[in-house]
Design a protein around this motif. Structure first.
Motif, short mmCIF file in Angstrom:
data_model
loop_
_atom_site.label_atom_id
_atom_site.label_comp_id
_atom_site.label_asym_id
_atom_site.label_seq_id
_atom_site.Cartn_x
_atom_site.Cartn_y
_atom_site.Cartn_z
N ALA A 25 0.82 -1.21 0.00
CA ALA A 25 0.00 0.00 0.00
C ALA A 25 0.86 1.26 0.00
N PHE A 26 2.00 1.21 0.67
CA PHE A 26 2.90 2.37 0.71
C PHE A 26 3.42 2.70 -0.69
N TYR A 27 3.95 1.70 -1.39
CA TYR A 27 4.46 1.97 -2.73
C TYR A 27 3.34 2.36 -3.69
N ALA A 28 2.17 1.75 -3.54
CA ALA A 28 1.04 2.10 -4.40
C ALA A 28 0.60 3.54 -4.17
N SER A 29 0.59 3.98 -2.91
CA SER A 29 0.20 5.36 -2.61
C SER A 29 1.22 6.35 -3.17
N LEU A 30 2.50 5.99 -3.16
CA LEU A 30 3.51 6.89 -3.74
C LEU A 30 3.29 7.05 -5.24
N LEU A 31 2.98 5.96 -5.93
CA LEU A 31 2.72 6.06 -7.37
C LEU A 31 1.49 6.92 -7.64
N GLN A 32 0.48 6.81 -6.80
CA GLN A 32 -0.71 7.64 -6.96
C GLN A 32 -0.40 9.11 -6.74
N LEU A 33 0.44 9.40 -5.74
CA LEU A 33 0.82 10.79 -5.49
C LEU A 33 1.60 11.37 -6.67
N LEU A 34 2.49 10.55 -7.24
CA LEU A 34 3.27 11.03 -8.39
C LEU A 34 2.36 11.25 -9.60
N CYS A 35 1.39 10.37 -9.81
CA CYS A 35 0.49 10.51 -10.96
C CYS A 35 -0.39 11.74 -10.83
N SER A 36 -0.92 11.96 -9.64
CA SER A 36 -1.83 13.09 -9.44
C SER A 36 -1.11 14.40 -9.21
N LYS A 37 0.23 14.34 -9.11
CA LYS A 37 1.04 15.54 -8.87
C LYS A 37 0.56 16.29 -7.63
N THR A 38 0.28 15.52 -6.59
CA THR A 38 -0.16 16.11 -5.32
C THR A 38 0.99 16.92 -4.72
N PRO A 39 0.72 18.18 -4.33
CA PRO A 39 1.80 19.00 -3.78
C PRO A 39 2.31 18.48 -2.45
N LEU A 40 3.61 18.54 -2.27
CA LEU A 40 4.27 18.19 -1.03
C LEU A 40 5.02 19.41 -0.52
N PRO A 41 5.27 19.56 0.78
CA PRO A 41 5.10 18.57 1.86
C PRO A 41 3.64 18.38 2.27
N MET A 42 3.41 17.25 2.94
CA MET A 42 2.08 16.87 3.40
C MET A 42 2.20 16.30 4.80
N PRO A 43 1.32 16.68 5.72
CA PRO A 43 1.37 16.07 7.06
C PRO A 43 1.21 14.56 6.98
N VAL A 44 1.97 13.87 7.81
CA VAL A 44 1.93 12.40 7.80
C VAL A 44 0.53 11.90 8.13
N SER A 45 -0.18 12.60 9.02
CA SER A 45 -1.54 12.18 9.36
C SER A 45 -2.46 12.24 8.15
N THR A 46 -2.30 13.28 7.32
CA THR A 46 -3.10 13.38 6.10
C THR A 46 -2.72 12.30 5.11
N TYR A 47 -1.43 12.06 4.96
CA TYR A 47 -0.98 11.03 4.03
C TYR A 47 -1.50 9.66 4.45
N TYR A 48 -1.45 9.36 5.73
CA TYR A 48 -1.89 8.04 6.21
C TYR A 48 -3.39 7.86 6.00
N ALA A 49 -4.18 8.89 6.34
CA ALA A 49 -5.64 8.75 6.30
C ALA A 49 -6.19 8.78 4.87
N LYS A 50 -5.65 9.66 4.02
CA LYS A 50 -6.25 9.88 2.71
C LYS A 50 -5.55 9.14 1.58
N HIS A 51 -4.31 8.73 1.78
CA HIS A 51 -3.56 8.13 0.67
C HIS A 51 -3.14 6.69 0.96
#
Length: 787
Positions: free
Chosen positions: A418-444
């Motif tokens: 799930a971690f690697y899959a979420s990273l690929l999704q973030l790269l595809c959607s060009k989601t801006p970083l930095p992002m709080p870890v709590s937000t990353y865990y809950a939403k991604h």
């Protein structure tokens, strides 16, 4: 120590074989680590000598390897930064002895002595390379050599330590009187023949050990005497009650070791049975770590030593485990109670050794220590031996593979995927970083957890070896997959996800495997990288394209295929003449190089020849601009390229993201979606909001009208021929809403809920580009401020 994946290979170099002289020295050191001291001539020493002799023969064959095979060394870097050497034994060569296979059906009739004499004297693993010893240097620069589970599984099981129990004052007084004189004169270096002491735990504790947890004090149900623990320097083996085979090996926690063995200002505790001190420090209700695990069934060392599945089930001759009922090459060290690296079941009938005050139920005789003629450990050994003699193999208590229940869930594997899959999704959607870890865990991260049909998402962070997301992300940062940022106060070093390393080998490998998996399943989208994760909503983007005018391409005699985009990367653009900015710039660059127009007298300048001057600077008769009197003969390359791009006809492409799928190509600017706000007729306090043009992007007017009314609680109407308004194309409508909804409609159509403070804009199914939204505020209408 090896509970995390790749921890047995991290920092490791190529395995190197040992020379014969090094093997002999390693064998002598292994004997010293396994058998503390020599024989003291006690009555049970003869029996111990017999199995110790068999064990030394096994060590000769395993390490010296006179009959074939090799011993390899691997340099490692442990999680704490210590450097270590892992010694591995290659599979035995040749076929196993014909009499070496012991099955579960006849082992139930064997006595304890028969079992001790039935263990192999030759290395029993024939199908995989197994780790046998670990050498590492601690923070005090002391070198330790620890035997590992594959080696311990081939040796007879350890003698159990006395169970935890409170002793009566009379018993304690009698025991102390008979042993004080001898224990005070006994030195730790006195030679005796004893194995590494063993600690017993309940079967339920094994599942936590297999997940990578250390053994807590509350889980301990038997504990060795202080003298025995000092002899082993805190090294202990762990087995479960009802299955004497070692399931883990580790070191007693330094605080517990000091409080138990040296409780009074550093003086030794020479209590013979040690039960009174052990009960006060370990057992139910006690807090803290009891044993730091070095090697456990189910860790990364076990995984790397697993034989191939085809070899495990191939049948044929194999060396059997006389205690466990299986063969050593089955992936579970030949013990039927060992279940897939997840837990260990009892395989023996036993009498309880739990902390109880009833001596008859526990099977341990407290008076066994009396009358031992001053022998410190003889009473303990006799009590332990009598207890082991009561453990009879039972066919009914054998754990059958069909009765083991459902397969355990690999939460660490689910988390990693799930971690690697979420990273690929973030790269595809060009989601801006930095992002709080709590937000990353809950939403991604949780959104990328794989699911199977009929099941809900099943990642339980508490069931992983990390327990929390922070330690997992720190490990991924140390592996170079991501970068993390600290909180403002600096206390949390992993408060923000700040970046993703796109070229990380693990991430690239996962992406390749995902592509193969998607191709095998009939194709898919990168947003489905979680192999069952919720599909990511698509959104639209407008890409600027360029078209070379016919008179320019003919005048400069440009390559026809390049002008028509014949070799475009996407099929939708091939042969259409719609060029990207890079392709359009490449045309003029190639022309400059072909005509040798680089100015030799000016750095970064380009000569302007006749055709190029006509293409860039000549004014057509249709244009009413004044004709320049002079034309440049040399210009800067940057200015030339800018002028070239200005002379191109504009175009656009409507692209669906992620996936970069072109939905539409067109000349000029993209069609706008017009949002117009005006006052209601006769009322300067109320507004009407009109919207048109949404059909150009596949949005149905009637469906949008109903959705907006529901989200923002406003009335709406649909007009096909609005009075006093520009005419609509056939099949197009104009929607009219009550209220000032310019921000709300913009947030809804673009999918950006941050534009409006209204909660109805959240969870939008529309993702139009912001550039196509055209908001017009009629005279007197002011822009609304966010609430």
């Amino acid at each position: 120590m090896f509970q995390k994946d790749r921890s047995s290979t991290f920092g490791g170099k190529k395995d190197a074989p040992l020379r014969k002289s090094d093997r002999r020295r390693l064998r002598d050191r292994a004997v010293d680590a396994l058998f503390i001291g020599g024989n003291d001539g006690s009555s049970d020493g003869v029996e111990q000598e017999e199995w110790i002799a068999r064990a030394e023969k096994l060590l000769d064959d395993a390490i010296v390897a006179p009959k074939g095979g090799d011993v390899l060394s691997r340099k490692l870097k442990l999680a704490g930064g210590e450097h270590a050497t892992l010694f591995l034994r290659t599979p035995s060569t040749g076929a196993p002895p014909s009499d070496s296979s012991v099955n579960a059906t006849n082992s139930s009739n064997l006595s304890y002595d028969d079992i001790m004499k039935s263990f192999p004297t030759m290395w029993p693993y024939h199908r995989s390379t197994q780790p046998i010893l670990l050498e590492y240097e601690d923070n005090d620069r002391k070198v330790h050599l620890i035997p590992l589970l594959p080696l311990l599984a081939a040796l007879p099981p350890p003698m159990p330590s006395p169970p935890l129990r409170k002793t009566t004052p009379a018993t304690t007084e009698a025991t102390s009187a008979s042993t004080t004189e001898s224990t005070n004169n006994k030195d730790d270096n006195e030679e005796r023949k004893y194995r590494i002491p063993n600690i017993a735990v309940h079967a339920e504790v094994s599942k936590y050990l297999c997940r990578g947890a250390d053994l807590m004090r509350s889980g301990i149900r038997s504990f060795p005497t202080p003298w025995t623990l000092r002899q082993s320097k805190g090294l202990v083996s762990i087995s479960i009650i009802g299955n004497p085979q070692v399931v883990a090996i580790g070191r007693v926690d330094a605080t517990l070791f000091r409080d138990y063995c040296y409780p009074k200002n550093g003086k030794r505790n020479n209590n013979t049975n040690g039960n009174e001190a052990a009960v006060d420090l370990t057992g139910p209700g006690k807090k803290g770590v009891g044993v730091m695990i070095v090697n456990c069934y189910g860790d990364d060392l076990w995984k790397n030593g697993l034989p191939p599945k085809s070899a495990r089930n191939s049948g044929g001759a194999a060396v059997g485990n006389p205690l466990g009922g299986g063969n050593y090459d089955d992936g579970n060290f030949g013990n039927l109670g060992f279940v897939d690296g997840a837990r260990v079941h009892p395989i023996l009938e036993f009498q309880s050794v739990d902390d109880s005050d009833d001596d008859e139920e526990s099977g341990y005789d407290e008076n066994a220590d009396e009358g031992d003629n001053g022998n410190v450990d003889e009473g303990t050994s006799e009590g332990a031996a009598s207890e082991m003699a009561q453990l009879n193999l039972s066919e009914q208590s054998k754990v059958q593979p069909d009765e083991q229940g459902p397969a355990p869930v690999d939460h660490d594997g689910i988390l990693t995927k799930a971690f690697y899959a979420s990273l690929l999704q973030l790269l595809c959607s060009k989601t801006p970083l930095p992002m709080p870890v709590s937000t990353y865990y809950a939403k991604h991260l949780l959104a990328a957890v794989p699911i199977t049909s009929g099941e809900s998402r099943r990642l339980d962070m508490k069931q992983t070896s990390y327990k929390k997301i922070g330690p997992f992300l720190k490990e991924m940062q140390s592996d170079g997959v991501i970068t993390c940022g600290a909180s403002k106060d600096g206390k949390d070093k992993c408060a923000f996800l700040t970046g993703i390393v796109k070229n990380n080998p693990d991430l690239v490998r996962f992406k390749r495997e995902w592509k193969k998996e998607m191709e095998a399943n009939g194709g898919g989208d990168l947003s489905m990288a979680g192999a069952g994760a919720t599909p990511q909503k698509t959104k639209l983007a407008v890409v600027d394209l360029y078209i070379v005018p016919r008179h320019i391409s003919d005048g400069l005699q440009l390559d026809r295929d390049a002008v028509m985009a014949t070799n475009a990367k996407t099929d939708e653009r091939k042969g259409t003449g719609f060029l990207t900015k890079t392709e359009c710039r490449a045309l003029i660059e190639n022309y400059i190089e072909k005509e040798s127009l680089v100015d030799p007298n000016g750095k970064g300048r380009v000569l302007v020849n006749g055709p190029l001057c006509d293409a860039l600077y000549r004014v057509s008769k249709k244009n009413k601009q004044p004709t320049p009197t002079e034309y440049p003969t040399s210009v800067k390359r940057k200015e030339l390229i800018e002028k070239w791009m200005e002379r191109m006809d504009s175009g656009h492409a409507l692209v669906q993201m992620p996936g970069s799928k072109i939905l539409n190509l067109g000349r000029g600017a993209p069609k706008p979606v017009d949002i117009e706000v005006e006052f209601r007729q006769g009322n300067r306090r109320k507004f009407l909001t009109r919207i048109r043009g949404m059909e150009e992007y596949g949005i149905d007017g009637a469906a949008l009208s109903q959705d907006v009314s529901h989200r923002f609680a406003c009335s709406s109407s649909i007009e096909t021929a609005p009075v006093g308004r520009p005419a609509l194309k056939k099949g197009r409508v104009e929607l009219v809403f009550q209220g000032h909804l310019s921000e709300e409609l913009t947030a809804l159509l673009t999918g950006d809920a941050k534009i409006s403070s209204h909660g109805g804009a959240k969870g939008s199914d529309y993702h139009l580009p912001k550039s196509v939204i055209n908001v017009v505020l009629r005279k007197g209408v002011s822009a609304r401020k966010k609430r």
